[in-house]
Design a protein around this motif. Structure first.
Motif, PDB file in Angstrom:
ATOM      1  N   TRP A 176       5.401   0.336   2.621  1.00  0.00           N
ATOM      2  CA  TRP A 176       4.312   0.092   3.554  1.00  0.00           C
ATOM      3  C   TRP A 176       3.429  -1.062   3.078  1.00  0.00           C
ATOM      4  O   TRP A 176       3.336  -1.326   1.872  1.00  0.00           O
ATOM      5  N   VAL A 177       2.802  -1.734   4.025  1.00  0.00           N
ATOM      6  CA  VAL A 177       1.861  -2.813   3.704  1.00  0.00           C
ATOM      7  C   VAL A 177       0.619  -2.662   4.571  1.00  0.00           C
ATOM      8  O   VAL A 177       0.659  -2.059   5.648  1.00  0.00           O
ATOM      9  N   VAL A 178      -0.496  -3.207   4.070  1.00  0.00           N
ATOM     10  CA  VAL A 178      -1.711  -3.253   4.880  1.00  0.00           C
ATOM     11  C   VAL A 178      -1.426  -4.156   6.081  1.00  0.00           C
ATOM     12  O   VAL A 178      -0.950  -5.290   5.910  1.00  0.00           O
ATOM     13  N   THR A 186       0.855  -1.189   0.000  1.00  0.00           N
ATOM     14  CA  THR A 186       0.000   0.000   0.000  1.00  0.00           C
ATOM     15  C   THR A 186       0.891   1.239   0.000  1.00  0.00           C
ATOM     16  O   THR A 186       2.063   1.166   0.384  1.00  0.00           O
ATOM     17  N   ASP A 187       0.329   2.355  -0.457  1.00  0.00           N
ATOM     18  CA  ASP A 187       1.084   3.614  -0.434  1.00  0.00           C
ATOM     19  C   ASP A 187       0.889   4.370   0.884  1.00  0.00           C
ATOM     20  O   ASP A 187       1.528   5.404   1.102  1.00  0.00           O
ATOM     21  N   VAL A 188       0.032   3.860   1.742  1.00  0.00           N
ATOM     22  CA  VAL A 188      -0.321   4.573   2.971  1.00  0.00           C
ATOM     23  C   VAL A 188       0.390   3.938   4.164  1.00  0.00           C
ATOM     24  O   VAL A 188       0.276   2.721   4.395  1.00  0.00           O
ATOM     25  N   PRO A 202       0.671   2.716   7.718  1.00  0.00           N
ATOM     26  CA  PRO A 202      -0.373   2.355   8.682  1.00  0.00           C
ATOM     27  C   PRO A 202      -0.062   2.781  10.118  1.00  0.00           C
ATOM     28  O   PRO A 202      -0.930   2.659  10.988  1.00  0.00           O
TER      29      PRO A 202
END
Length: 326
Positions: A280-282, A264-266, A268
């Motif tokens: 990043w990863v979920v 993910t680009d977000v 966490p």
């Protein structure tokens, strides 16, 4: 008097001696501090040297009165500088605010008022102009105890002979770092990491969520070099550290595929950690990590990977972070 420079003897990581050999070993509490060799020439001065040999005398002004504790007797002593938390346990994080101030005596004095240190002494390598390094541990220990070094900022903690399993269990129950086992007939080996001294760390384990990773280098190129892990606390995912050891190559390869699927680009984590180059990863992968202790702000010290926990849901990795660390 000119005293010989003596690098400290080092312990090897290991496990308790076998029960049949238990009474041939002494056991001392492993302290989480800064190793220091103390030089007392007997002229009212003191010199403190770190394991690297660096002169750190000015960093610890509260230890300077030790210079006169032996009068005109000369000695070279081995010990550990500690900073104690509210529970009286050594805190390396607290101590870090005192380290690195050897060239800033004014700042060191101010920090000493806020975060005082305590020196524990556990060996003597030179006394009254005579080298003791070829004497067995028992003789050096007797010589050290005879000095009666107990003061406002220093002490000579007890050691026990035998009962290693009980001693290790007691350190774990009291939240201490671990145990150092020293063979009773061992000589002092300056600068050597010896099997005659064995260190055992009390390790704990907890479940964490993977929220990111850092790419590996060299032979690990293309694979995760470390995973960034967190735990849920107060409604957010708190970053608690990076884990870079504990995998086989096959496990690391398997993990790389799982991380790609969760990309993910977000970020966490809340707040976002200072981890340049992170991906990043979920946070849906739960893992179990082993660690020695937590810092005062909840970070895991010396973490290593144990296993993935596919049997656990992400919500099961709620943090066991003390309230004052959140």
């Amino acid at each position: 008097m000119t005293l010989p420079l003596i690098p400290p003897m080092l312990a090897t990581s290991g496990s308790l001696p076998p029960p049949a050999a238990d009474t041939r070993w002494a056991y001392e509490t492993k302290q989480d501090g800064q190793r220091v060799v103390v030089y007392l020439p007997g002229d009212g001065t003191i010199r403190l040297r770190a394991r690297s040999g660096q002169d750190i005398t000015a960093a610890y002004p509260e230890l300077h009165p030790l210079a006169t504790a032996l009068g005109t007797r000369s000695a070279v002593l081995d010990g550990e500088v500690l900073a104690l938390d509210e529970q009286g346990r050594a805190s390396f994080q607290l101590l870090q605010s005192r380290m690195g101030l050897a060239h800033a005596p004014a700042r060191a004095a101010r920090r000493a008022a806020a975060v005082p240190v305590h020196l524990v002494l556990f060996d003597v390598m030179h006394l009254d102009g005579r080298s003791l390094i070829h004497l067995p541990y028992t003789a050096r220990r007797e010589a050290l105890l005879s000095l009666g070094l107990h003061g406002p900022a220093w002490s000579t903690p007890a050691s026990i002979v035998g009962h290693g399993a009980e001693a290790l269990r007691a350190t774990a129950e009291h939240g201490l770092e671990g145990l150092v086992c020293k063979r009773l007939d061992s000589v002092y080996e300056p600068g050597v990491r010896s099997r005659a001294w064995i260190k055992i760390r009390n390790m704990r384990s907890e479940d964490v969520l993977i929220g990111g990773w850092l790419p590996g280098k060299g032979r690990l190129s293309g694979l995760p070099g470390a995973v960034l892990v967190g735990q849920r606390a107060a409604g957010r995912l708190r970053y608690v550290g990076g884990v870079g050891t504990g995998w086989s190559e096959a496990e690391r390869t398997e993990l790389a595929g799982l991380l790609r699927e969760a990309a993910t680009d977000v970020c966490p984590f809340d707040p976002v950690p200072a981890t340049p180059g992170a991906y990043w990863v979920v946070p849906r992968l739960v893992g179990e990590v082993r660690y020695s202790t937590r810092t005062r702000n909840g970070m895991l010290r010396q973490p290593s990977w144990l296993r993935l926990r596919p049997d656990l849901a992400p919500g099961d990795a709620a943090a066991d972070i003390p309230d004052d660390m959140v």
